[in-house]
Design a protein around this motif. Structure first.
Motif, PDB file in Angstrom:
ATOM      1  N   ASP A  41      -5.047  -2.909   7.767  1.00  0.00           N
ATOM      2  CA  ASP A  41      -5.160  -1.468   7.982  1.00  0.00           C
ATOM      3  C   ASP A  41      -4.917  -1.118   9.456  1.00  0.00           C
ATOM      4  O   ASP A  41      -5.403  -1.802  10.359  1.00  0.00           O
ATOM      5  CB  ASP A  41      -6.555  -0.987   7.566  1.00  0.00           C
ATOM      6  CG  ASP A  41      -6.649   0.514   7.524  1.00  0.00           C
ATOM      7  OD1 ASP A  41      -6.555   1.067   6.423  1.00  0.00           O
ATOM      8  OD2 ASP A  41      -6.790   1.148   8.592  1.00  0.00           O
ATOM      9  N   SER A  42      -4.183  -0.044   9.658  1.00  0.00           N
ATOM     10  CA  SER A  42      -3.788   0.296  11.029  1.00  0.00           C
ATOM     11  C   SER A  42      -4.961   0.743  11.888  1.00  0.00           C
ATOM     12  O   SER A  42      -4.840   0.817  13.108  1.00  0.00           O
ATOM     13  CB  SER A  42      -2.719   1.384  11.008  1.00  0.00           C
ATOM     14  OG  SER A  42      -3.228   2.535  10.378  1.00  0.00           O
ATOM     15  N   GLY A  43      -6.102   1.026  11.265  1.00  0.00           N
ATOM     16  CA  GLY A  43      -7.298   1.295  12.062  1.00  0.00           C
ATOM     17  C   GLY A  43      -7.707   0.071  12.865  1.00  0.00           C
ATOM     18  O   GLY A  43      -8.254   0.182  13.965  1.00  0.00           O
TER      19      GLY A  43
ATOM     20  N   GLU B  40      -6.729  -0.322   4.102  1.00  0.00           N
ATOM     21  CA  GLU B  40      -8.162  -0.639   4.153  1.00  0.00           C
ATOM     22  C   GLU B  40      -8.408  -2.142   4.046  1.00  0.00           C
ATOM     23  O   GLU B  40      -9.543  -2.572   3.829  1.00  0.00           O
ATOM     24  CB  GLU B  40      -8.960   0.138   3.111  1.00  0.00           C
ATOM     25  CG  GLU B  40      -8.953   1.632   3.408  1.00  0.00           C
ATOM     26  CD  GLU B  40      -9.854   2.453   2.516  1.00  0.00           C
ATOM     27  OE1 GLU B  40     -10.557   1.875   1.676  1.00  0.00           O
ATOM     28  OE2 GLU B  40      -9.841   3.683   2.678  1.00  0.00           O
TER      29      GLU B  40
ATOM     30  N   ILE C 160       3.026   1.391  10.092  1.00  0.00           N
ATOM     31  CA  ILE C 160       1.606   1.249   9.759  1.00  0.00           C
ATOM     32  C   ILE C 160       1.325   1.661   8.316  1.00  0.00           C
ATOM     33  O   ILE C 160       2.043   2.487   7.745  1.00  0.00           O
ATOM     34  CB  ILE C 160       0.716   2.066  10.711  1.00  0.00           C
ATOM     35  CG1 ILE C 160       1.054   3.559  10.610  1.00  0.00           C
ATOM     36  CG2 ILE C 160       0.826   1.568  12.122  1.00  0.00           C
ATOM     37  CD1 ILE C 160       0.084   4.454  11.319  1.00  0.00           C
TER      38      ILE C 160
ATOM     39  N   HIS D 279      -2.291   2.426   5.617  1.00  0.00           N
ATOM     40  CA  HIS D 279      -3.753   2.528   5.527  1.00  0.00           C
ATOM     41  C   HIS D 279      -4.193   1.780   4.285  1.00  0.00           C
ATOM     42  O   HIS D 279      -4.514   2.354   3.265  1.00  0.00           O
ATOM     43  CB  HIS D 279      -4.177   3.994   5.482  1.00  0.00           C
ATOM     44  CG  HIS D 279      -3.878   4.706   6.755  1.00  0.00           C
ATOM     45  ND1 HIS D 279      -4.614   4.508   7.885  1.00  0.00           N
ATOM     46  CD2 HIS D 279      -2.904   5.570   7.089  1.00  0.00           C
ATOM     47  CE1 HIS D 279      -4.109   5.235   8.864  1.00  0.00           C
ATOM     48  NE2 HIS D 279      -3.071   5.881   8.407  1.00  0.00           N
TER      49      HIS D 279
ATOM     50  N   ALA E 299       0.834  -1.207   0.000  1.00  0.00           N
ATOM     51  CA  ALA E 299       0.000   0.000   0.000  1.00  0.00           C
ATOM     52  C   ALA E 299       0.864   1.250   0.000  1.00  0.00           C
ATOM     53  O   ALA E 299       1.975   1.263   0.536  1.00  0.00           O
ATOM     54  CB  ALA E 299      -0.908   0.001   1.230  1.00  0.00           C
ATOM     55  N   GLY E 300       0.337   2.293  -0.619  1.00  0.00           N
ATOM     56  CA  GLY E 300       0.959   3.610  -0.534  1.00  0.00           C
ATOM     57  C   GLY E 300       2.169   3.765  -1.429  1.00  0.00           C
ATOM     58  O   GLY E 300       2.272   3.167  -2.488  1.00  0.00           O
TER      59      GLY E 300
END
Lengths: 305, 336
Positions: free
Chosen positions: B262-264, B276, B272, B274, B205-206
C-alpha cells in the motif's frame, strides 16, 4: 527500434475530472455526475486539491482509455459498463469567488442548486469542510419539499451546526461528540467496524428518503494510509471500510457529493499522490453505485484450489 | 579478530554493493552464489519515473542493513518472531556484478544487455537477482533465465510468480508499443519454456482490464487480488501460489514489484495502489517464497526520488533481505 512508436497520449495539461467532458451548466442533463472544483483553503492548501484530484483522476478515466477494453474492479470482481460512464461524467471547471464579496459561499450555493434543479449530481472537489453550510443551503434551495435534507458527514471533525428544521445528519467520526439534537446521529468508527451491517442499516434509516449530501473529508481516513490532511489521526477509516460503506450507501437517495480537506502539498510537495488517489478510489464506488454502471460479479476460480 | 581487521571494519566502501557483497565478475561465480545485477532503467515507465535510481538506493540500504546485522551478530542474532538464535551464513558468496548497460533510446539493446547478464549467471549455477528499474526490466531478466535454461537444460520448464499491484499483461500501449512496464508479464508469458498455466499474480488491486483477467484465467493462470490476500491470508496465498507455480516443473521465477505494498507505507514508486497490503503481509509472502525453488528473482519499481523520506528503499531492502534470508542467515536453535 525506437522506444516510442506512436504519439504520446494526452496525459499532460488541464485534464477534466476522470477524463470527462468539459461542460457548461447549460449542458448538464439528468442523471449526470457534475464535477467542479473549489479552489479554497484557509487553514491548508486545499485550494490545490481540485488540480491534484483531477490529475490523479485521469488514471480512473478507463472509459476514455483505449488501452483498457473492459474495466474490472479486481477486488470486487465487478465489471464496469464504461460506455455508460463516458456520457455521464462532466466537469464544469473551478468555481470563482463572488466578485462582490470575494468569497465562494454565494456561487457555491447557486451552483449546487442549479445542478440539482437539472436532476444531476454535483461532485465538489476540494476546499475545506467549512463549505458544508453553503453546499447544504444550495441543496435546500433546489428541494422545495418540506421533508428536509440529509447529510452524511465522514470526517475527523464531528461538530455540525448547519441543520435546519426537518434536516437530519449522520456523522461518522473517530471520536464523535454526543449530540444533543436527535436529528444528528453520531457513529464512532470503532463501533461501525464492530457491527458494520447493522450500523449501515441504521444510517440508511436515519437518513430516510431525504436527498442526501455525502461529505467525505480527508481527515476521516487514518493517517497511516495517507498523510495529506492537516488533521492527523490514526483511528480513522481504512480505504476498504470507506469503500464498503459507500457501496452500501448506493441505495440511498444520494443528491450530492463533496471531497474536502485534502492538502496535496503535504507528503513531499506533491511528489507523492497517495491522498488524492485514495479519496478518489473511495468515492468512485459511490459514483458508480449511483450511476448504476456496475455489472455482476465475475467469480474467481482459485477459491476452489 | 586482529586490531587492523577490526579497524578496517570501521570503514565503509565508497561505493555501496548489494548486501555489502563482493564486487566480482562472472568468472568468479560458483554454484549456489547469489549474483546481483542492477537494471537502472526507467525509460520504459510511462508516467512517474525515478526507478533508474533504484539499484543505487538499494545498494546503499542493503549494505547498511548488512553492516547492522554484522554488528548485531557479534553479540548473537535473535529472530524475535521465532525466538531462534541465528547467525550469518559463512562462505555463501554474495556477488554484485554491477549494472547492466542501459540504452535509453533503444529498448531492444537494453533487453539484450540485461538478458545476457542473467543468462550468464544461470549458466554458472548461481541465482540471478536483478534489481530495477521499472517493471519492464523484469522481462529481459526473465528472458535471460529462460534462454539459459533452454540452452543448458533443454526440456526444463519453469513457473512464474508476480507480486504486484498491477497485472502488467497489456499486449501493447498505444504510444509505447509492446515494450513497457505494462507489458512485461505478457512478454514473459510468451517465453517458450515458461509454463503459462503455472503463472500466478498476487496483490493486484483496483481497476484492471477485465479482458486480461479472462485471458489469464482462461489459460490456467491464477490471480490473487489484494482483497484475496486479506481474506485468505498472506501465507496461505503464498503456499497456494507456490503449489500452482510448481505443477509439473521444479523451478519458479519470482518478480517482486514493490508497488503491491500500500502506498501509505511505500509511496516511492511510480504507479501507486491502495492495496492495504502491509509490510508485514508482504514479508509473510516472501518468507514462504524464500523456501521455494527459485531460478531467478527480480525486484523492481523502487523510485527514491518519489519518496523524500527514504523509507521506501528501506522497506524494499528489508523485503529483499527476507527473500534471501535462507541464504544469508542460519538458525542455530532456540536460545538458552
Amino acid at each position: 527500434m525506437t522506444l516510442r512508436i506512436e504519439p504520446l497520449p494526452r496525459m499532460a495539461g488541464h485534464l477534466p475530472f476522470m477524463r470527462g467532458r468539459l461542460a457548461r451548466l447549460d449542458n448538464v442533463g439528468p442523471g449526470m455526475v457534475v464535477a467542479f472544483g473549489l479552489p479554497s483553503g484557509f487553514n491548508s492548501r486545499s485550494d490545490l486539491a481540485p488540480l491534484a484530484m483531477r490529475e490523479t483522476s485521469a488514471y480512473f478515466g478507463s472509459h476514455f482509455n483505449a488501452n483498457m477494453k473492459s474495466a474490472m474492479d479486481i477486488d470486487q470482481r465487478q465489471v464496469l459498463r464504461s460506455a455508460d460512464v463516458a456520457g455521464s461524467m462532466v466537469d464544469l471547471g473551478d468555481l470563482r469567488p463572488d466578485p462582490a464579496t470575494g468569497t465562494f459561499e454565494g456561487t457555491l450555493r447557486r451552483t449546487i442548486a442549479q445542478i440539482r434543479e437539472k436532476d444531476a449530481i454535483p461532485l465538489l472537489l476540494g476546499g475545506e469542510q467549512g463549505c458544508l453550510s453553503s453546499v447544504l443551503a444550495g441543496l435546500r434551495m433546489s428541494e422545495p419539499w418540506s421533508n428536509g435534507i440529509a447529510a452524511l458527514i465522514i470526517s475527523a471533525a464531528s461538530d455540525i451546526d448547519v441543520l435546519q428544521a426537518n434536516d437530519v445528519a449522520c456523522v461518522v467520526s473517530a471520536s464523535p461528540e454526543v449530540p444533543g439534537d436527535p436529528a444528528i446521529m453520531s457513529l464512532a468508527i470503532r463501533d461501525l467496524r464492530q457491527r458494520f451491517e447493522s450500523h449501515v442499516e441504521s444510517i440508511l434509516r436515519h437518513l430516510g428518503q431525504r436527498p442526501v449530501h455525502v461529505a467525505l473529508d480527508a481527515s476521516a481516513i487514518a493517517s497511516h494510509w495517507h498523510g495529506a490532511s492537516t488533521s492527523a489521526g490514526f483511528a480513522g477509516l481504512s480505504l476498504s471500510e470507506c469503500r464498503r460503506l459507500f457501496r452500501q450507501l448506493g441505495v440511498a437517495n444520494i443528491a450530492s457529493l463533496s471531497i474536502t480537506g485534502l492538502d496535496p502539498t503535504i507528503n513531499g510537495l506533491s511528489l507523492v499522490k497517495t491522498g488524492q488517489r485514495l479519496l478518489l478510489t473511495a468515492i468512485l464506488d459511490l459514483i458508480y453505485a449511483r450511476l448504476g454502471v456496475l455489472e455482476r460479479r465475475v467469480e474467481t476460480p482459485h477459491v476452489c484450489v | 579478530m586482529s586490531a587492523s581487521e577490526a579497524l578496517s571494519r570501521a570503514f565503509s566502501s565508497p561505493v555501496s554493493r548489494f548486501f555489502d557483497g563482493e564486487n566480482a565478475d562472472l568468472s568468479l561465480l560458483r554454484r549456489g552464489d547469489v549474483a546481483f545485477i542492477g537494471m537502472p532503467s526507467d525509460a520504459t515507465h510511462t508516467s512517474r519515473i525515478g526507478t533508474r535510481f533504484g539499484p543505487r538506493a538499494l545498494r546503499h540500504e542493503t549494505s547498511m542493513l548488512m553492516h547492522q546485522l554484522r554488528r548485531d551478530a557479534e553479540g548473537g542474532l535473535i529472530d524475535t518472531a521465532s525466538g531462534l538464535a541465528c547467525g550469518l551464513v559463512d562462505g555463501r558468496a554474495l556477488v554484485d556484478l554491477g549494472d547492466a548497460t542501459i540504452h535509453p533510446l533503444d529498448v531492444e539493446k537494453t533487453i539484450r544487455s540485461i538478458a545476457d547478464m542473467t543468462g550468464a549467471v544461470v549458466k554458472t549455477g548461481a541465482l540471478p537477482v536483478a534489481i530495477g528499474g521499472d517493471h519492464f526490466n523484469s522481462y529481459p531478466a526473465c528472458l535471460g533465465v529462460s534462454e539459459a535454461l533452454a540452452r543448458y537444460e533443454p526440456g526444463a520448464r519453469f513457473g512464474y510468480i508476480q507480486i504486484d499491484g498491477h497485472l502488467d499483461f497489456c499486449d501493447r500501449l498505444a504510444a509505447w508499443g509492446p515494450f513497457n512496464h505494462a507489458t512485461n508479464a505478457r512478454r514473459c508469458s510468451e517465453l517458450p519454456n515458461i509454463r503459462r498455466e503455472n503463472m500466478v499474480w498476487i496483490g493486484i488491486a483496483g481497476w484492471v482490464d477485465g479482458n486480461d483477467v479472462a485471458e489469464i484465467e482462461g489459460f490456467g493462470g491464477l490471480i490473487f487480488s489484494a482483497e484475496d490476500v486479506h481474506r485468505i491470508g498472506a501465507r496461505e496465498v503464498a503456499c497456494r501460489a507456490v503449489a500452482h507455480a510448481q505443477r509439473n516443473c521444479d523451478r519458479i521465477y519470482l518478480t517482486i514489484d514493490v508497488d503491491a505494498l500500500d502506498s501509505g507505507f511505500l509511496p516511492g514508486t511510480g504507479s501507486i495502489v491502495h492495496s492495504e497490503i502491509t509490510s508485514r503481509q508482504y514479508l509473510d509472502l516472501l518468507e514462504v517464497f524464500a523456501e521455494a525453488p527459485l531460478c531467478g528473482i527480480d525486484m523492481v519499481e523502487v523510485s527514491p526520488p518519489l519518496d523524500p523520506s527514504g523509507r521506501s528503499e528501506a522497506i524494499a531492502a528489508q523485503l529483499l533481505f527476507e527473500i534471501l534470508r535462507p541464504r544469508l542467515v542460519v538458525e542455530r536453535g532456540r536460545r538458552a
